[in-house]
Design a protein around this motif. Structure first.
Motif, PDB file in Angstrom:
ATOM      1  N   PRO A 241      61.718  36.572  35.732  1.00  0.00           N
ATOM      2  CA  PRO A 241      60.664  37.431  36.284  1.00  0.00           C
ATOM      3  C   PRO A 241      59.354  36.670  36.456  1.00  0.00           C
ATOM      4  O   PRO A 241      59.011  35.801  35.654  1.00  0.00           O
ATOM      5  N   LEU A 242      58.608  37.012  37.510  1.00  0.00           N
ATOM      6  CA  LEU A 242      57.355  36.325  37.809  1.00  0.00           C
ATOM      7  C   LEU A 242      56.172  37.048  37.178  1.00  0.00           C
ATOM      8  O   LEU A 242      56.184  38.257  36.967  1.00  0.00           O
ATOM      9  N   ASP A 243      55.140  36.267  36.899  1.00  0.00           N
ATOM     10  CA  ASP A 243      53.864  36.795  36.433  1.00  0.00           C
ATOM     11  C   ASP A 243      52.775  35.859  36.939  1.00  0.00           C
ATOM     12  O   ASP A 243      53.074  34.804  37.512  1.00  0.00           O
ATOM     13  N   ARG A 244      51.528  36.247  36.742  1.00  0.00           N
ATOM     14  CA  ARG A 244      50.428  35.391  37.139  1.00  0.00           C
ATOM     15  C   ARG A 244      49.413  35.342  36.009  1.00  0.00           C
ATOM     16  O   ARG A 244      49.205  36.349  35.304  1.00  0.00           O
ATOM     17  N   PRO A 245      48.746  34.216  35.791  1.00  0.00           N
ATOM     18  CA  PRO A 245      47.732  34.133  34.730  1.00  0.00           C
ATOM     19  C   PRO A 245      46.643  35.175  34.948  1.00  0.00           C
ATOM     20  O   PRO A 245      46.145  35.354  36.054  1.00  0.00           O
ATOM     21  N   GLY A 246      46.307  35.869  33.885  1.00  0.00           N
ATOM     22  CA  GLY A 246      45.286  36.903  33.984  1.00  0.00           C
ATOM     23  C   GLY A 246      45.799  38.247  34.424  1.00  0.00           C
ATOM     24  O   GLY A 246      45.057  39.237  34.402  1.00  0.00           O
ATOM     25  N   GLY A 247      47.074  38.327  34.847  1.00  0.00           N
ATOM     26  CA  GLY A 247      47.690  39.591  35.189  1.00  0.00           C
ATOM     27  C   GLY A 247      47.010  40.309  36.339  1.00  0.00           C
ATOM     28  O   GLY A 247      46.428  39.706  37.245  1.00  0.00           O
ATOM     29  N   VAL A 248      47.073  41.640  36.307  1.00  0.00           N
ATOM     30  CA  VAL A 248      46.507  42.459  37.373  1.00  0.00           C
ATOM     31  C   VAL A 248      44.994  42.259  37.471  1.00  0.00           C
ATOM     32  O   VAL A 248      44.418  42.320  38.560  1.00  0.00           O
ATOM     33  N   ALA A 249      44.328  41.991  36.346  1.00  0.00           N
ATOM     34  CA  ALA A 249      42.875  41.816  36.370  1.00  0.00           C
ATOM     35  C   ALA A 249      42.480  40.631  37.249  1.00  0.00           C
ATOM     36  O   ALA A 249      41.489  40.701  37.988  1.00  0.00           O
ATOM     37  N   SER A 250      43.230  39.546  37.192  1.00  0.00           N
ATOM     38  CA  SER A 250      42.895  38.387  38.027  1.00  0.00           C
ATOM     39  C   SER A 250      43.109  38.698  39.500  1.00  0.00           C
ATOM     40  O   SER A 250      42.364  38.211  40.371  1.00  0.00           O
ATOM     41  N   LEU A 251      44.092  39.508  39.796  1.00  0.00           N
ATOM     42  CA  LEU A 251      44.324  39.931  41.178  1.00  0.00           C
ATOM     43  C   LEU A 251      43.159  40.794  41.667  1.00  0.00           C
ATOM     44  O   LEU A 251      42.688  40.652  42.802  1.00  0.00           O
ATOM     45  N   ARG A 252      42.680  41.681  40.817  1.00  0.00           N
ATOM     46  CA  ARG A 252      41.524  42.502  41.165  1.00  0.00           C
ATOM     47  C   ARG A 252      40.303  41.628  41.466  1.00  0.00           C
ATOM     48  O   ARG A 252      39.559  41.878  42.426  1.00  0.00           O
ATOM     49  N   GLU A 253      40.085  40.620  40.653  1.00  0.00           N
ATOM     50  CA  GLU A 253      38.932  39.745  40.850  1.00  0.00           C
ATOM     51  C   GLU A 253      39.011  39.030  42.195  1.00  0.00           C
ATOM     52  O   GLU A 253      37.997  38.874  42.887  1.00  0.00           O
ATOM     53  N   GLN A 254      40.213  38.599  42.588  1.00  0.00           N
ATOM     54  CA  GLN A 254      40.378  37.981  43.896  1.00  0.00           C
ATOM     55  C   GLN A 254      40.005  38.941  45.020  1.00  0.00           C
ATOM     56  O   GLN A 254      39.335  38.562  45.987  1.00  0.00           O
ATOM     57  N   LEU A 255      40.443  40.178  44.902  1.00  0.00           N
ATOM     58  CA  LEU A 255      40.162  41.162  45.950  1.00  0.00           C
ATOM     59  C   LEU A 255      38.673  41.483  46.026  1.00  0.00           C
ATOM     60  O   LEU A 255      38.104  41.624  47.126  1.00  0.00           O
ATOM     61  N   ILE A 256      38.012  41.626  44.879  1.00  0.00           N
ATOM     62  CA  ILE A 256      36.570  41.889  44.871  1.00  0.00           C
ATOM     63  C   ILE A 256      35.819  40.741  45.552  1.00  0.00           C
ATOM     64  O   ILE A 256      34.903  40.960  46.364  1.00  0.00           O
ATOM     65  N   GLN A 257      36.192  39.521  45.232  1.00  0.00           N
ATOM     66  CA  GLN A 257      35.546  38.362  45.861  1.00  0.00           C
ATOM     67  C   GLN A 257      35.741  38.376  47.371  1.00  0.00           C
ATOM     68  O   GLN A 257      34.818  38.064  48.135  1.00  0.00           O
ATOM     69  N   ARG A 258      36.935  38.762  47.809  1.00  0.00           N
ATOM     70  CA  ARG A 258      37.203  38.775  49.246  1.00  0.00           C
ATOM     71  C   ARG A 258      36.397  39.891  49.945  1.00  0.00           C
ATOM     72  O   ARG A 258      35.911  39.696  51.053  1.00  0.00           O
ATOM     73  N   ILE A 259      36.239  41.029  49.284  1.00  0.00           N
ATOM     74  CA  ILE A 259      35.408  42.100  49.842  1.00  0.00           C
ATOM     75  C   ILE A 259      33.974  41.610  50.024  1.00  0.00           C
ATOM     76  O   ILE A 259      33.354  41.781  51.083  1.00  0.00           O
ATOM     77  N   GLN A 260      33.442  40.991  48.994  1.00  0.00           N
ATOM     78  CA  GLN A 260      32.052  40.545  49.039  1.00  0.00           C
ATOM     79  C   GLN A 260      31.863  39.383  50.009  1.00  0.00           C
ATOM     80  O   GLN A 260      30.807  39.261  50.638  1.00  0.00           O
ATOM     81  N   LEU A 261      32.859  38.541  50.140  1.00  0.00           N
ATOM     82  CA  LEU A 261      32.782  37.441  51.094  1.00  0.00           C
ATOM     83  C   LEU A 261      32.619  37.952  52.519  1.00  0.00           C
ATOM     84  O   LEU A 261      31.935  37.345  53.345  1.00  0.00           O
ATOM     85  N   LYS A 262      33.248  39.085  52.811  1.00  0.00           N
ATOM     86  CA  LYS A 262      33.171  39.669  54.152  1.00  0.00           C
ATOM     87  C   LYS A 262      32.058  40.713  54.254  1.00  0.00           C
ATOM     88  O   LYS A 262      32.114  41.626  55.070  1.00  0.00           O
ATOM     89  N   SER A 263      31.048  40.565  53.405  1.00  0.00           N
ATOM     90  CA  SER A 263      29.857  41.414  53.438  1.00  0.00           C
ATOM     91  C   SER A 263      30.128  42.848  53.031  1.00  0.00           C
ATOM     92  O   SER A 263      29.322  43.743  53.324  1.00  0.00           O
ATOM     93  N   GLY A 264      31.255  43.111  52.376  1.00  0.00           N
ATOM     94  CA  GLY A 264      31.468  44.413  51.775  1.00  0.00           C
ATOM     95  C   GLY A 264      30.671  44.534  50.496  1.00  0.00           C
ATOM     96  O   GLY A 264      30.201  43.543  49.928  1.00  0.00           O
ATOM     97  N   GLU A 265      30.510  45.747  50.010  1.00  0.00           N
ATOM     98  CA  GLU A 265      29.718  45.998  48.811  1.00  0.00           C
ATOM     99  C   GLU A 265      30.560  46.710  47.764  1.00  0.00           C
ATOM    100  O   GLU A 265      31.324  47.623  48.088  1.00  0.00           O
ATOM    101  N   VAL A 266      30.408  46.286  46.519  1.00  0.00           N
ATOM    102  CA  VAL A 266      31.043  46.946  45.376  1.00  0.00           C
ATOM    103  C   VAL A 266      29.918  47.337  44.427  1.00  0.00           C
ATOM    104  O   VAL A 266      29.211  46.469  43.904  1.00  0.00           O
ATOM    105  N   LYS A 267      29.725  48.642  44.211  1.00  0.00           N
ATOM    106  CA  LYS A 267      28.601  49.123  43.422  1.00  0.00           C
ATOM    107  C   LYS A 267      29.093  50.000  42.274  1.00  0.00           C
ATOM    108  O   LYS A 267      29.155  51.219  42.381  1.00  0.00           O
TER     109      LYS A 267
END
Length: 532
Positions: A241-267
């Protein structure tokens, strides 16, 4: 009340589906705002120290739905590189038996072959088969697992085709009656016995379904056979079975960064007073403590909508069929989370990696919603002598969270999973029980601050009254009955876990901005940089 900001999409909620949809819509040139209503990065914190809210392995991280999203976001190469087969030991504490499994690995095969599923050993049929033969001589466990693997492989191919179809990729296309009827006839029936060689009440039947309450969000009794086999296939994949370091939280962090990179806002600090609906259409939100409001062309609810009723969502403004549907959904069980810092001297020599402890009397495991199952995941120590331990317990709706710490530890001690560990626990904390951080003897830990008591809601395993989930995976369609108010959350396809959230998010994003079209959003020029 003045509208001071206007967005193409406001996402309300903290489920992964909301982050995925926001990242896609922002990538397609639209102006996006995320108001989480909860811990958006997948952690809670004590004195700035983060603790994961979901320590489950990310089994679905290589599924086609995830890959499709990450390829558009320019994240697939990075994500693929981060995926690793789970290593170490897997312990199964069953009713009257204990099995120790060496998780298969792809050492020497490279990460790419691990993700693509190169031929390799199967977790079902290698060391676990040897353990079963030792514990139950003459029981055809290997034959049962081989039969299940055949059904799982066939089901995986069907699900991959289903989730890539036009119906699954557009909002509510999945819920069309003709589509559901056609697909249901191709999936294995719910009365299929994929473990037919095993005796009817054998403990390995409960073991075969023991991961379901952890990695998806439907009560096992309502999870379709095909979805159950899907999970089995992800766990028993070639190479492990596959996993990733940091689990779901690390995936969330990637998505937040991508939102902000494209001028989206997380408040995360904004608090919504009311979702404003006028003439059957969402116009925006009013905010607590502010006289202004935020307007929007579309709104996406990315949490359990029932949490917002009588609050941000006023029931009188919503269609009655939606309210009836929401009233039929309930939590059949919940996942209680407990974090420990355990001195390595209190950790048994055989307890490494992951342990699944089933109830001492499993009975009809699915009918009981998996209640009593405990998942124990031991982390790496780093430079410290302390080992982080994440414990997840499936509990019933009537169980009092404030009484669960001692009960869970007592059960794990009796079952031999964490024997005599209490004196070696240096930190013990749950985000659900309203109690502060203590050591194993119950003494408060002043070093973490004076107020560490939290009462975050536990994640539910959903069930629906008087009906069955669509194809054994789906509960709440994207459409709300309000023209521009959409749903995409764990409730959309709860039986597919993380894969279901990515599928729901793709369809919801398409209702706002179609793939491959940048559109003429208000941040068209701001969002064009660095497309990854």
């Amino acid at each position: 009340m003045a509208t001071t900001n206007h967005y193409d999409l406001i996402v309300l909620g903290d489920h992964v589906a909301g982050l995925v949809a926001a990242a896609l819509v922002a990538r397609r040139g639209k102006r996006v705002l995320v108001i989480p209503q909860g811990p958006i990065d997948g952690h809670y914190r004590l004195n700035r120290r983060p603790f994961a809210l979901d320590p489950a392995p990310v089994l679905h991280a290589s599924c086609p739905a995830v890959r499709r999203v990450f390829e558009e976001l320019g994240l697939w190469t990075q994500s693929r590189r981060e995926l690793r087969p789970m290593a170490g030991m897997m312990h199964w504490a069953l009713a009257g038996a204990r099995l120790d499994e060496v998780l298969a690995s792809t050492a020497g095969a490279g990460v790419a072959s691990a993700v693509e599923g190169a031929d390799g050993p199967r977790a079902w049929t290698e060391s676990l088969a040897d353990e079963a033969a030792r514990e139950w001589p003459g029981v055809p466990a290997a034959s049962a697992w081989a039969l299940r693997r055949q059904w799982s492989d066939a089901t995986d191919a069907l699900f991959d085709e289903l989730l890539a179809s036009d119906n699954a990729l557009v909002a509510d296309g999945f819920w069309a009656r003709r589509f559901l009827g056609r697909v249901a006839s191709q999936l294995p029936p719910d009365n299929l016995d994929e473990l037919e060689p095993l005796p009817a009440a054998h403990p390995l039947r409960a073991q075969a379904r023991a991961l379901e309450p952890w990695v998806q969000h439907l009560a096992p009794a309502q999870l379709g056979k095909a979805a159950s086999l899907r999970i089995a296939g992800l766990w028993g994949r070639p190479g492990g079975p596959l996993d990733r370091p940091g689990g779901v939280a690390s995936l969330r962090e990637q998505l937040i960064q991508r939102i902000q990179l494209k001028s989206g806002e997380v408040k995360p600090k904004l608090r919504v007073a009311e979702v404003l609906i006028k003439r059957g259409r969402v116009t925006g939100v009013s905010l607590l403590g502010k006289r202004d409001r935020y307007g929007c062309d579309h709104m996406l609810i990315a949490c359990d909508p029932r949490r917002l009723l009588d609050g941000a969502l006023v029931p009188e403004t919503l269609p009655k069929p939606l309210l009836v549907s929401l009233a039929a959904i309930h939590g059949a069980a919940y996942r209680y989370l407990l974090h420990l810092d355990l001195d390595a001297r209190g950790l048994g020599p055989g307890l490494e990696g992951l342990t699944v402890c089933l109830p001492a009397s499993a009975g009809d495991y699915a009918a009981k919603a998996g209640v009593g199952t405990t998942y124990v995941r031991v982390g790496e120590s780093g430079r410290s002598e302390l080992r982080p331990v994440a414990i997840v317990r499936v509990v019933g709706p009537s169980e009092d969270p404030s009484e669960l710490r001692e009960r869970v530890l007592d059960d794990l001690e009796v079952r031999g999973v964490l024997p005599f560990a209490r004196p070696w626990i240096r930190l013990m904390h749950s985000p659900h029980d309203g109690r502060g951080a203590t050591d194993g003897e119950g003494r408060a830990l002043a070093s973490l601050g004076s107020d560490t008591a939290l009462s975050l809601p536990m994640d539910p395993l959903y069930a629906v009254d008087g009906a069955v989930p669509s194809l054994g995976v789906g509960l709440l369609p994207h459409s709300s009955g309000v023209k521009n108010l959409h749903f995409a959350s764990r409730l959309t396809y709860p039986g597919l876990g993380l894969e279901g959230e990515f599928t729901a998010a793709w369809a919801a994003a398409g209702a706002v901005a179609q793939a491959g079209r940048s559109g003429l959003g208000r941040n068209l020029f701001l969002g064009r940089g660095n497309r990854g």
